[in-house]
Write a protein that holds these residues in place. Structure first.
Motif, PDB file in Angstrom:
ATOM      1  N   ASN A  48      14.923  73.738  66.642  1.00  0.00           N
ATOM      2  CA  ASN A  48      14.107  73.585  65.429  1.00  0.00           C
ATOM      3  C   ASN A  48      12.665  73.333  65.827  1.00  0.00           C
ATOM      4  O   ASN A  48      12.395  72.524  66.717  1.00  0.00           O
ATOM      5  CB  ASN A  48      14.577  72.397  64.601  1.00  0.00           C
ATOM      6  N   GLY A  49      11.759  74.013  65.145  1.00  0.00           N
ATOM      7  CA  GLY A  49      10.355  73.794  65.430  1.00  0.00           C
ATOM      8  C   GLY A  49       9.884  74.467  66.694  1.00  0.00           C
ATOM      9  O   GLY A  49       8.759  74.245  67.136  1.00  0.00           O
TER      10      GLY A  49
ATOM     11  N   LYS B 150       9.908  79.963  66.136  1.00  0.00           N
ATOM     12  CA  LYS B 150      10.496  81.270  65.865  1.00  0.00           C
ATOM     13  C   LYS B 150       9.929  81.885  64.584  1.00  0.00           C
ATOM     14  O   LYS B 150       9.492  83.037  64.587  1.00  0.00           O
ATOM     15  CB  LYS B 150      12.027  81.140  65.732  1.00  0.00           C
ATOM     16  N   SER B 151       9.956  81.096  63.504  1.00  0.00           N
ATOM     17  CA  SER B 151       9.449  81.636  62.236  1.00  0.00           C
ATOM     18  C   SER B 151       7.984  81.987  62.366  1.00  0.00           C
ATOM     19  O   SER B 151       7.537  83.029  61.879  1.00  0.00           O
ATOM     20  CB  SER B 151       9.633  80.616  61.116  1.00  0.00           C
ATOM     21  N   THR B 152       7.222  81.125  63.012  1.00  0.00           N
ATOM     22  CA  THR B 152       5.805  81.407  63.183  1.00  0.00           C
ATOM     23  C   THR B 152       5.621  82.707  63.954  1.00  0.00           C
ATOM     24  O   THR B 152       4.760  83.531  63.615  1.00  0.00           O
ATOM     25  CB  THR B 152       5.143  80.238  63.938  1.00  0.00           C
TER      26      THR B 152
ATOM     27  N   THR C 110       4.160  70.121  56.838  1.00  0.00           N
ATOM     28  CA  THR C 110       3.820  70.747  58.116  1.00  0.00           C
ATOM     29  C   THR C 110       5.009  70.785  59.075  1.00  0.00           C
ATOM     30  O   THR C 110       4.867  71.234  60.198  1.00  0.00           O
ATOM     31  CB  THR C 110       2.660  70.015  58.801  1.00  0.00           C
TER      32      THR C 110
HETATM   33  N1  LIG Z   1       1.543  75.976  58.034  1.00  0.00           N
HETATM   34  C1  LIG Z   1       1.725  75.104  59.045  1.00  0.00           C
HETATM   35  N2  LIG Z   1       0.858  74.103  59.224  1.00  0.00           N
HETATM   36  C2  LIG Z   1       1.003  73.228  60.245  1.00  0.00           C
HETATM   37  N3  LIG Z   1       2.013  73.254  61.107  1.00  0.00           N
HETATM   38  C3  LIG Z   1       2.948  74.227  60.974  1.00  0.00           C
HETATM   39  C4  LIG Z   1       2.844  75.200  59.932  1.00  0.00           C
HETATM   40  N4  LIG Z   1       3.898  76.050  60.033  1.00  0.00           N
HETATM   41  C5  LIG Z   1       4.615  75.619  61.111  1.00  0.00           C
HETATM   42  N5  LIG Z   1       4.038  74.517  61.670  1.00  0.00           N
HETATM   43  C6  LIG Z   1       4.539  73.808  62.865  1.00  0.00           C
HETATM   44  O1  LIG Z   1       4.760  74.738  63.882  1.00  0.00           O
HETATM   45  C7  LIG Z   1       5.948  74.451  64.569  1.00  0.00           C
HETATM   46  C8  LIG Z   1       6.866  75.684  64.601  1.00  0.00           C
HETATM   47  O2  LIG Z   1       7.372  75.927  63.275  1.00  0.00           O
HETATM   48  P1  LIG Z   1       8.380  77.116  62.957  1.00  0.00           P
HETATM   49  O3  LIG Z   1       8.609  77.089  61.472  1.00  0.00           O
HETATM   50  O4  LIG Z   1       7.869  78.369  63.544  1.00  0.00           O
HETATM   51  O5  LIG Z   1       9.702  76.653  63.723  1.00  0.00           O
HETATM   52  P2  LIG Z   1      11.111  77.418  63.815  1.00  0.00           P
HETATM   53  O6  LIG Z   1      11.306  77.758  65.226  1.00  0.00           O
HETATM   54  O7  LIG Z   1      11.167  78.505  62.822  1.00  0.00           O
HETATM   55  O8  LIG Z   1      12.082  76.236  63.406  1.00  0.00           O
HETATM   56  P3  LIG Z   1      13.448  76.281  62.512  1.00  0.00           P
HETATM   57  O9  LIG Z   1      14.519  76.725  63.406  1.00  0.00           O
HETATM   58  O10 LIG Z   1      13.611  74.855  62.127  1.00  0.00           O
HETATM   59  O11 LIG Z   1      13.180  77.188  61.370  1.00  0.00           O
HETATM   60  C9  LIG Z   1       6.601  73.257  63.877  1.00  0.00           C
HETATM   61  O12 LIG Z   1       6.377  72.121  64.668  1.00  0.00           O
HETATM   62  C10 LIG Z   1       5.862  73.133  62.576  1.00  0.00           C
HETATM   63  O13 LIG Z   1       5.685  71.766  62.268  1.00  0.00           O
END
Ligand SMILES: Nc1ncnc2c1ncn2[C@@H]1O[C@H](COP(=O)(O)OP(=O)(O)OP(=O)(O)O)[C@@H](O)[C@H]1O
Ligand SMILES: Nc1ncnc2c1ncn2[C@@H]1O[C@H](COP(=O)(O)OP(=O)(O)OP(=O)(O)O)[C@@H](O)[C@H]1O
Ligand SMILES: [Mg+2]
Ligand SMILES: [Mg+2]
Lengths: 289, 262, 374, 374, 262
Positions: free
Chosen positions: B43-44, B47-49, E149
């Motif tokens: 998590n975090g 990936k989504s980013t 966030t």
């Molecule tokens: N709009 C935003 N503003 C500030 N921080 C952000 C933003 N979007 C994501 N983050 C931060 O960037 C990091 C990566 O987030 P992301 O959503 O890409 O994780 P993920 O790998 O998709 O996690 P999950 O498996 O929980 O979906 C996280 O620590 C999150 O807090």
């Protein structure tokens, strides 16, 4: 030379009647070589007007010219202004007596109630027994006083003959038509200025009552003058706003320069304008008349 | 499969900062046509980013994206969609108050001509929607129903079948199966398998090792904004993958108490 | 996959049966339809002999309703797209004043004055939209700023140029102008003449116009209102762009991710709202012959009220143009009806408030039934 | 678990370093603070010798700002709780009129008139809130209805009872009343007397009050404003209830699921807003001695503008009372300052609009930095 | 475990209709203290709706709920919470603009006394939040950070650890692991195991058979608004359960092509 005066009115921003006054003080300022500013509460809220008078006093002008739309609200700020050494002339609304109580130099204007009363008496002489008063700013006490005076002049109850018309011309027009069609035996119409008079003219033209119904109005404007000329409007009450703006500036300047001041208050109105005495009026209606 | 053809998307050294947060600290990944590329990680991890920079939602702070060999610079998702990149986001892209069929065709409305005027073809849209949903194992009551009245899994299914229907060159699925039931999950995995065989590149994000192993051709693991490397199918066992996904942290204590069921 | 998919999509044991009649009823316009029926029933019962339903009376409330309709169509589409515009009223004053300044003070031909006014006002609408989209600020605030700015300019410009805040003489300036006639004239005069001759509508029996029919044509304002309603309705329900409007209002983020050009949609809707306000303003100055600095005050609220009475959701994504038009009709009929029915006019606002409240509560309940929210 | 949990929560490689100074700056009030500094700098430079910073001038804009502050505190808490109230202005007119009717027309003792007015107005606030919570309608619509209803009553009641729309004589009726003094009096008269004697502030040099100081005390309105700001700030940031206000505005559904009594919070905030409006109204009638039907027009917008300038989010869940108070200060100083600086008065609204727009754009950018939105 | 003690919640013949939709058509389930009761079923089967009637969000259209033997009539979630029922909803109960610690303590704010006044104790709230999150394997940057966030999984973790922290008699988790990474999932399952052992009744909704088998004591399968029955641990194999969850529909074709990996 270069005295600074502030004129404070109670009218909301867009009230076109005050244009004449703005033009008059501009002219007087130019002629006398003084600086005159115009101030008003944007929504016509008299409590805001009190703040403007306080503010005007704090900015240290030589004199303040103000209306007395609500004696209760405005007395304290005006007294304070007088006490801090600013001369005050009351114009437009108010009475000479009130002006004296506040320590103002004089009063120039037309007491609203009296004007309405005079108009009512005139209408009564013309045989009128019922009327409709088109009030475009019902929350402003000064306008309601005109209707009240008119009713008292006729010797009848105001009752529901005062119509809250709003300021949208189409709505005024259609409300007047609706009222007249629901009360077809209405004998007279009183409008309180160009805002309500112009659409009322159209309404009467459209429902065919133009020239038939007894129509009087306060204040002048392009369309009103045309109406008087064509006989649709019996009379217009001219309170000569030009004088209400022009004279205080001139009097005050002369007072400050040479210490001269008329001994009496000046009644700028009411004067009845009818088809007989229209000539100069026509040319300058809305600008200096 | 994959490495002997040219990559359709090359992402190199992608960085993305949100204010003071460094979400991606230089990630490089290649996507090949006809392969299912699994993106895994904690998590975090980012990936989504990462996939949002691919689909034009975010502009990367640094790094370079090549699409079909040419540098690409999407300013908005619409650009990505018309280039052939369809995305099912983790937080859904459905409008609750709109009907299922209006949602299904959102941005791709079918039109019917009347003289010089073009009108939205509601009949066609409703028919296609009902058919596609039925194929995913969901019997809609009516295509006019508002999406807001569907359950979470039902909505997810609408989003996925929409992306598949408008057949793109690259299909990105961000945790598509997380809210799905067993049957719907099976359908989605089968669908991934099917579109991959048609030569579409699929990017598949999941936390479920078994789902990943079922359809994935290559596996990239992200950790704290960086990549831990990419493995081909067969090069890695589910257990190793699981270990990597957990960020290499000790899971022994837990695994013992729960009997390796995670 | 398998026979499971055949599982009766037509017959679902989890859905209670609803009669087709009830289903046909359930639509966003329903509140407006019910309201319209209620309002007409009420006034037919209590104000029938007040002249409200004479040909003249009908024209009376039709014109007022048409006025509301013109601005309600713009406000409705904008609201469905998820924004609203508080500067509509000020825009009305401003547009009227521009026409007067160009056409009277500067003496341009009326068609040029009208076209330039449209160009300026629609550009301001676009600016409104651009700021909202660009900064992500709520449209409430941005358009509130423009409410002040435009009203200020409407007072300042004529004051500086003409030394007064009412500019008249527009009717004379527009005499014989082809474009002016599109906004100011009346149509079907012949038909009404004929109806009067046939005794179907009344004629004046006193005053200067004795013998003429009491209604001498349909004002262009009503034609504009109907045209805009039809245009808006078709745009919203039958086109691709209509789907985008719903999507932009329902969830802009989701719509953008699905490839809807949300920014463009919203800016276009702001421009359309400005266009409607300008139509309103120009019809008004053509009819009354003058432009005043106080025109259009509070019209933004009236537009929003009509739209909301008509069943649209203030938060966007749901609504109907037909509903908004019915809302405008209800609003106009109630307003004029109260005057026909001789209700104490200072109570007018109280009634307005109560009816507004009643109408939206009715609507919300209807919408809840549609979406099955509870 | 295990040692992984030790992984440096203090030092995270994924967070860029921010200086503590910059971090201290990043708060909702920042926009308000920057704005206040900018506004004062501006007027000190351009209007210093206009009397704006004489003791009388300072009192002038302080009173105007205090007025805005009183209603802004209520509007701010309500806005953070996710709603807003368009009936504030009408409520001001209505409350003043009630006091006048009870205290003057009906001749009750002033304290009774004031208490009953408070009771009625706060009840109406609760009714507003109850309708919003109960029907789930947007507060924009519900309070818009009350804007009309209350204004209508404010015109209708005195019209029927007294046959005029203005009722005077309140000051006389309040003479010597203990509760009236809480709203109408001035405090610290002795201090100002002393300051005047010491030559630190000016004295009147002629007229009936020659020799008295030009500023003879701090009006109770300012005391109320400060008290309400402190109360609101502590409530919001330091109490459990404050957390509920944030939660109710941020996401009512989520808050309700977590056990926050959202309906109660919202209704209470509507009541508090009504309370603030009533305080405003009573201070006004006590100071000026009369109640008019035109009091409070458009004050709802002014309250909302002050709150938004002060950094609150129109959609709820974010904001600060201190910010709202600074917003009120900015608004008051700009409004009066423009008069002092001799700006053409019809341009006043244009300035107001531009400043509003500038302030919110500044604020949004600050908030984006805080939440890291981009 | 379970059947020899008295049930803490008895739900019998619960029905729930939304307008014309029948979401629950008479579901009866008993929950015992100290057991983990898994609620399984297809998308749209009515699981979320069912637990919402349990936690006071929805009022059932028909049927009866007994809590500790007494008929209970929650009118709002607050009632349920104070009776000791904590819920983590599928669609999260977090306020994005508020800080993590304010969210964590929402509705349960810690207070500090100053004379007669009680104030929110921010210091304490921040400390507890940081600790609890660290225990779940998430290192927060700061407890003041806005929840908006955080990544989806991070938010989910806040919600779960909040529910666990305010230790209730009944803990309801609606698909808590769907958005979680491997490590966080392990933590959640371990947490369920722990609180169950403390005598708390846990209701656990999931689509993942393995997760269910790992911690579940009893398994109830819902299908199209009705229950297909309840099974004890050991009475049922994962394969049977999987079959039931898919609503008894044919999965053969799929399972063949994907090799039983679902
Ligand atoms: N709009 C935003 N503003 C500030 N921080 C952000 C933003 N979007 C994501 N983050 C931060 O960037 C990091 C990566 O987030 P992301 O959503 O890409 O994780 P993920 O790998 O998709 O996690 P999950 O498996 O929980 O979906 C996280 O620590 C999150 O807090
Ligand atoms: N507010 C509502 N209005 C109308 N229908 C609803 C509403 N909430 C749920 N439903 C319907 O009730 C049914 C059950 O929904 P529910 O959310 O309980 O399913 P679920 O078992 O939780 O599914 P999932 O596994 O996808 O979360 C669905 O068909 C859904 O469309
Ligand atoms: Mg993610
Ligand atoms: Mg669910």
């Amino acid at each position: 030379d270069g005295e600074k005066y502030v004129l404070v009115s109670h009218a909301p921003d867009s009230d076109s009647w005050w244009n004449t006054i703005k033009n008059a003080i501009a002219l007087a300022g130019e002629q006398m070589g003084v600086e005159v500013e115009y101030r008003n509460p944007p929504t016509g809220d008299i409590a805001d007007m009190a703040r403007i008078i306080e503010q005007a006093a704090a900015s240290g002008p030589n004199g303040i010219i103000t209306t007395l739309a609500d004696y209760d609200v405005l007395q304290q700020p005006i007294k304070d202004a007088v006490a801090s050494g600013v001369d005050v002339i009351i114009m437009n609304t108010g009475t000479g007596e009130q002006a004296r109580e506040l320590g103002a130099l004089m009063y120039i204007g037309q007491p609203e109630y009296d004007a309405g009363l005079a108009a009512g008496q005139r209408a009564k002489d013309d045989g009128i027994g019922s009327f409709l008063c088109v009030n475009h700013a019902i929350q402003q006490p000064t306008l309601a006083q005109r209707c009240q005076g008119f009713a008292d002049g006729l010797g009848i109850e105001l009752g529901s003959s005062m119509l809250d018309s709003g300021i949208d011309p189409a709505e005024i027009k259609n409300r007047v038509m609706a009222y007249l069609s629901a009360n077809p035996d209405t004998q007279a119409i009183l409008t309180l200025g160009p805002i309500s008079a112009d659409p009322t003219l159209l309404a009467l033209e459209e429902n065919g009552m133009a020239g038939d119904i007894y129509f009087g109005t306060f204040d002048l404007g392009d369309e009103i003058v045309k109406g008087i000329k064509s006989g649709v409007i019996k009379w217009g009450i001219d309170q000569q706003p030009f004088l209400q703006g022009y004279l205080p500036v001139v009097f005050m300047t002369n007072y400050h320069r040479y210490g001269v001041l008329p001994g009496n208050n000046v009644n700028a109105g009411p004067g009845f304008v009818t088809a007989e005495n229209l000539d100069l009026i026509e040319e300058f209606a809305g600008e200096y008349r | 499969m994959g490495s002997h053809t040219a990559p359709i998307i090359q992402m190199s050294r992608i960085e993305k900062h949100f204010g003071s947060v460094i979400a991606l600290a230089g990630v490089s990944v290649d996507i090949f046509p006809g392969e299912c590329h699994c993106l895994l990680g904690d998590n975090g991890a980012g990936k989504s980013t990462f996939i949002k920079t691919m689909s034009g939602v975010h502009k990367p702070t640094g790094g370079e994206i090549l699409f079909e060999g040419k540098a690409m610079n999407f300013t908005c998702p619409r650009d990505a969609i018309s280039a052939g990149i369809a995305t099912v986001h983790q937080h859904l892209a459905m409008i609750p108050l709109m009907s299922v069929s209006r949602n299904f065709f959102m941005g791709n409305e079918p039109q019917k001509k009347f003289g010089i005027f073009k009108f939205f073809d509601h009949g066609f849209a409703n028919k296609v929607t009902m058919d596609e949903m039925r194929r995913m194992g969901i019997n809609l009551r009516s295509a006019d129903q508002a999406v807001g009245t569907l359950s979470g899994g039902e909505r997810q299914t609408v989003a996925i079948s929409r992306a598949v229907h408008f057949g793109a060159k690259v299909l990105i699925l961000d945790e598509p199966t997380s809210a799905l039931g067993v049957r719907q999950t099976a359908n989605v995995l089968a669908t991934i398998d099917k579109v991959r065989k048609q030569g579409v590149a699929v990017v598949f994000i999941t936390h479920n090792v078994r789902h990943a192993m079922a359809v994935g051709d290559r596996f990239t693991v992200l950790n704290r904004g960086q990549t831990l490397g990419t493995a081909m199918r067969g090069e890695i066992t589910p257990e190793e993958l699981q270990d990597l996904m957990a960020g290499g942290q000790e899971l022994v204590a837990l695994e013992e108490s729960l009997g390796g069921t995670v | 996959m398998g026979d499971a998919t055949q599982a009766s999509p037509l017959q679902d044991e989890r859905v209670k049966k609803i009669s087709p009649f009830r289903k046909a009823l359930i639509r966003p316009e329903l509140g407006g339809i019910v309201g319209t029926i209620a309002v007409f029933t009420f006034f037919l019962l209590f104000a029938f002999d007040s002249g409200m339903f004479s040909s003249q009376g009908i024209m009376n409330w039709s014109v007022v309703s048409a006025q509301f309709m013109v601005i309600a169509v713009g406000a409705c589409l904008l609201m469905i797209a998820g924004e609203f515009d508080l500067s509509v009223g000020s825009m009305i004053g401003f547009a009227g004043m521009l026409v007067a300044i160009f056409g009277v003070t500067m003496g341009w031909p009326m068609w040029a004055a009208i076209l330039v006014t449209f160009a300026i006002c629609v550009t301001i609408g676009a600016l409104n939209g651009w700021i909202v989209v660009r900064t992500g600020l709520p449209s409430f605030i941005v358009t509130l700023a423009f409410l002040f700015i435009l009203r200020g300019l409407t007072i300042f410009l004529p004051q500086t140029i003409e030394r007064k805040t009412i500019i008249g003489g527009i009717r004379d300036a527009a005499e014989g102008d082809w474009l002016g006639a599109l906004f100011g004239g009346k149509i079907l005069g012949g038909l009404f003449r004929w109806l009067a001759d046939a005794g179907l509508i009344g004629v004046f029996d006193r005053g200067a116009r004795a013998g003429e029919p009491v209604v001498d044509g349909i004002p262009m304002l009503i034609v504009w209102a109907l045209a805009l309603v039809v245009f808006g309705h078709v745009l919203l329900t039958r086109t691709k762009f209509g789907n985008w409007i719903f999507a932009s209002g329902g969830d802009p983020e989701a719509a953008r991710n699905s490839g809807v050009p949300v920014a463009k949609v919203k800016i276009l809707m702001f421009m359309f709202t400005a266009f409607c306000a300008t139509v309103f303003a120009i019809c008004q100055v053509m009819e009354f012959g003058s432009a005043g600095a106080d025109r259009g005050l509070l019209k933004e609220f009236e537009a929003i009220i009509a739209v909301v009475i008509g069943g649209a959701l203030l938060t966007g994504g749901y609504g109907s143009v037909i509903g908004a038009a019915l809302g405008a009709l209800i609003f106009g009929v109630v307003q004029q009806g109260l005057f026909f029915a001789n209700v104490e006019s200072s109570l007018f606002r109280v009634f307005l408030g109560v009816i507004l409240l009643g109408a939206v509560i009715l609507n919300t309940n209807i919408r809840r039934i549609i979406t099955g929210e509870r």
